[in-house]
Scaffold this active site. Structure first.
Site, PDB file in Angstrom:
ATOM      1  N   ASN A  29      29.106   3.988 -17.920  1.00 20.15           N
ATOM      2  CA  ASN A  29      29.166   4.808 -16.709  1.00 20.15           C
ATOM      3  C   ASN A  29      29.016   3.905 -15.494  1.00 20.15           C
ATOM      4  O   ASN A  29      28.825   2.694 -15.625  1.00 20.15           O
ATOM      5  CB  ASN A  29      28.099   5.910 -16.750  1.00 20.15           C
ATOM      6  CG  ASN A  29      26.712   5.341 -16.903  1.00 20.15           C
ATOM      7  OD1 ASN A  29      26.226   4.646 -16.024  1.00 20.15           O
ATOM      8  ND2 ASN A  29      26.077   5.613 -18.039  1.00 20.15           N
ATOM      9  N   LYS A  48      15.759  20.335 -16.410  1.00 26.29           N
ATOM     10  CA  LYS A  48      15.562  19.050 -17.110  1.00 26.29           C
ATOM     11  C   LYS A  48      14.087  18.705 -17.230  1.00 26.29           C
ATOM     12  O   LYS A  48      13.629  18.201 -18.243  1.00 26.29           O
ATOM     13  CB  LYS A  48      16.252  17.931 -16.312  1.00 26.29           C
ATOM     14  CG  LYS A  48      17.459  17.404 -17.024  1.00 26.29           C
ATOM     15  CD  LYS A  48      18.249  16.426 -16.188  1.00 26.29           C
ATOM     16  CE  LYS A  48      19.714  16.771 -16.409  1.00 26.29           C
ATOM     17  NZ  LYS A  48      20.610  15.839 -15.778  1.00 26.29           N
ATOM     18  N   LYS A  75      12.453  18.238 -20.864  1.00 25.19           N
ATOM     19  CA  LYS A  75      11.908  16.937 -21.302  1.00 25.19           C
ATOM     20  C   LYS A  75      10.384  16.907 -21.255  1.00 25.19           C
ATOM     21  O   LYS A  75       9.775  15.919 -21.601  1.00 25.19           O
ATOM     22  CB  LYS A  75      12.512  15.826 -20.443  1.00 25.19           C
ATOM     23  CG  LYS A  75      14.043  15.815 -20.549  1.00 25.19           C
ATOM     24  CD  LYS A  75      14.701  14.571 -20.023  1.00 25.19           C
ATOM     25  CE  LYS A  75      16.218  14.756 -20.069  1.00 25.19           C
ATOM     26  NZ  LYS A  75      16.959  13.625 -20.545  1.00 25.19           N
TER      27      LYS A  75
HETATM   28  N1  CTP Z   1      17.508   9.974 -20.393  1.00 28.02           N
HETATM   29  C1  CTP Z   1      17.052   9.251 -21.456  1.00 28.02           C
HETATM   30  N2  CTP Z   1      17.781   9.196 -22.606  1.00 28.02           N
HETATM   31  C2  CTP Z   1      18.946   9.865 -22.705  1.00 28.02           C
HETATM   32  C3  CTP Z   1      19.434  10.604 -21.619  1.00 28.02           C
HETATM   33  C4  CTP Z   1      18.686  10.640 -20.468  1.00 28.02           C
HETATM   34  O1  CTP Z   1      15.989   8.624 -21.348  1.00 28.02           O
HETATM   35  N3  CTP Z   1      19.643   9.789 -23.840  1.00 28.02           N
HETATM   36  C5  CTP Z   1      16.693  10.042 -19.174  1.00 28.02           C
HETATM   37  C6  CTP Z   1      17.319   9.381 -17.970  1.00 28.02           C
HETATM   38  O2  CTP Z   1      16.922   8.027 -17.874  1.00 28.02           O
HETATM   39  C7  CTP Z   1      16.787  10.231 -16.833  1.00 28.02           C
HETATM   40  C8  CTP Z   1      16.665  11.605 -17.441  1.00 28.02           C
HETATM   41  O3  CTP Z   1      16.567  11.392 -18.836  1.00 28.02           O
HETATM   42  O4  CTP Z   1      15.490   9.848 -16.458  1.00 28.02           O
HETATM   43  C9  CTP Z   1      17.764  12.544 -17.113  1.00 28.02           C
HETATM   44  O5  CTP Z   1      18.980  11.970 -17.491  1.00 28.02           O
HETATM   45  P1  CTP Z   1      20.321  12.829 -17.455  1.00 28.02           P
HETATM   46  O6  CTP Z   1      21.435  12.007 -18.041  1.00 28.02           O
HETATM   47  O7  CTP Z   1      20.508  13.384 -16.092  1.00 28.02           O
HETATM   48  O8  CTP Z   1      19.888  14.014 -18.415  1.00 28.02           O
HETATM   49  P2  CTP Z   1      20.489  14.536 -19.706  1.00 28.02           P
HETATM   50  O9  CTP Z   1      19.332  15.002 -20.509  1.00 28.02           O
HETATM   51  O10 CTP Z   1      21.351  13.527 -20.355  1.00 28.02           O
HETATM   52  O11 CTP Z   1      21.328  15.782 -19.216  1.00 28.02           O
HETATM   53  P3  CTP Z   1      22.879  15.904 -18.758  1.00 28.02           P
HETATM   54  O12 CTP Z   1      23.536  14.577 -19.010  1.00 28.02           O
HETATM   55  O13 CTP Z   1      23.410  16.977 -19.588  1.00 28.02           O
HETATM   56  O14 CTP Z   1      22.859  16.267 -17.302  1.00 28.02           O
END
Ligand code: CTP
Length: 415
Positions: free
Chosen positions: A210, A338, A342
């Site tokens: 990304n 979120k 989490k």
């Molecule tokens: N994060 C993580 N591990 C993952 C995905 C996300 O530790 N596999 C952490 C990111 O570092 C951030 C938070 O979770 O602090 C939110 O990440 P985000 O990508 O926005 O959340 P997702 O749970 O992946 O939700 P989505 O992509 O559906 O928006």
């Protein structure tokens, strides 16, 4: 960088070839609005002239203990009164030895003994001189006396040898000076940060990744270290330089990142997940480069990557967990969802289009009390404000309600 504006520094120079770099350092300090009084030992004047340092600092330069220009003839007292710090760079073997023993036989050593402000010392010498047991003994004594030693660095030396003893570069000294003046809100705390993208292989030459630059995570790691924390940064692939004093562990995939986090999290009191972790990976990356065929594009099967933040937050004794969310719309709704999913106490939201790749950002903090927008500002300034907010929540210390964080629960960012 304007953090050093309005500061007063005494820059002491002792004899060493690295003196030539101090011209550049003083110039950059002056550009930032710092007032610099240069004091040189006799030996330093063999390497660069007081005239050069006077021209660069725009102020008189002092060498002689008996210099009669001060009305009371007490340069060794007057110069440090009102100074925010004394910085000695380069600091020679001889100077370290004198300082460790409280000797005062020239203007610079006398001024150091007579000072009433912090002293930062930047050693510069041949590697054997630095490794010499007497020098090491003196360095340990100086640290025990509360003097800050910056460096030395390793690498090529002017004498042609290679090893530890090089003076830090002017930009590194500046970064250390800026850090010195930041409040030590997380002194002694261990902070683990993830940053950057992850990169998931498709085949040996293609990846799924990304556009995260890692800037926000690196700024947070730097701000935490400036605040006195012991910082470990687990980083996906980025082009950024490691902030000074931060331990960096490089990883590629989400699973590598989870492993690095898991092995380092038990010591951490705070975990800040800033990485843009790839949500999916290709179920089985091809061992060979995929070739175009007449059947059209390959059909890739994806599987979900582990959620690193949720894994840490779910530990029996988790550190204080902070998450990040970059969203393209409905920031408040997604952020709240979120944070709950989490199970973390603090989630920091921003709009992806306003943050990704930019040097400025607008952060909004979400916690049990609601939504707290911060002002739009450079990422490093935002990182420092966030660290102050985290320290307030973790330790009950730091500024009481940093500006812009007192919005009532449920109010909107308005960004
Ligand atoms: N994060 C993580 N591990 C993952 C995905 C996300 O530790 N596999 C952490 C990111 O570092 C951030 C938070 O979770 O602090 C939110 O990440 P985000 O990508 O926005 O959340 P997702 O749970 O992946 O939700 P989505 O992509 O559906 O928006």
């Amino acid at each position: 960088m304007s953090e050093l504006a309005n500061k007063r520094l005494v820059v002491g120079m002792t004899g060493g070839i690295a003196c030539y770099k101090i011209g550049e350092l003083v110039r950059r300090l002056i550009e930032q609005g710092t007032t610099v009084d240069v004091v040189m030992t006799e030996a330093a004047t063999r390497f660069i002239t007081p005239v050069t340092m006077q021209a660069l600092s725009g102020r008189p330069v002092y060498v002689d203990q008996w210099d009669a220009r001060m009305p009371n003839n007490m340069a060794h007292i007057n110069l440090t009164r009102g100074a925010d710090a004394v910085l000695v760079a380069p600091a020679s073997t001889d100077f370290l030895a004198k300082l460790a023993h409280g000797m005062a036989d020239d203007l610079l050593t006398t001024l150091c003994v007579a000072r009433a402000c912090p002293l930062l010392v930047v050693p510069a010498m041949n590697r054997e001189m630095w490794a010499n047991p007497a020098t090491q003994r003196n360095a340990a004594q100086l640290r025990a006396d509360g003097i800050t030693l910056l460096g030395p660095a390793e690498g090529d030396q002017a004498c042609g040898e290679v090893g530890s003893g090089r003076m830090l570069e002017p930009h590194e000294i500046l970064e250390e000076l800026v850090a010195h003046f930041q409040p030590k809100l997380l002194a002694g705390k261990r902070v683990l940060v993830t940053a950057g993208p992850t990169s998931e292989p498709i085949d040996p030459v293609r990846v799924l990744t990304n556009v995260s630059s890692g800037k926000m995570g690196y700024a947070i790691a730097r701000a935490a270290r400036e605040a006195g924390a012991d910082v470990t940064l687990v980083s996906g692939p980025t082009a950024l330089a490691t902030p000074r004093g931060v331990r960096r562990i490089d990883v590629t995939t989400a699973r590598d990142m989870l492993e690095a986090v898991t092995s380092n999290v038990s010591a951490a009191e705070v975990f800040i997940a800033v990485a843009a972790v790839a949500d999916w990976r290709v179920k089985e990356a091809s061992a060979r480069k995929l070739k175009k065929t007449e059947d059209g594009p390959p059909q890739l099967e994806f599987v979900q990557n582990p959620d690193i933040l949720a894994t840490v937050a779910g530990l029996p004794q988790p550190p204080y967990c902070v998450g990040f969310a970059a969203e393209t719309e409905d920031l408040g709704r997604h952020a709240a969802e979120k944070r709950a999913r989490k199970r973390i106490p603090l989630l920091v939201g921003n709009l992806a289009q306003e943050a990704l790749g930019h040097d400025d950002t607008t952060l909004v903090l979400y916690d049990d009390a609601g939504e707290h927008p911060l002002a739009r500002q450079p990422k490093l300034a935002a990182a420092r404000q966030l660290i102050a907010e985290i320290s307030r929540r973790v330790l009950g210390s730091g500024p009481a309600g940093a500006q812009g964080t007192s919005a009532p629960a449920g109010s909107h960012a308005g960004s």
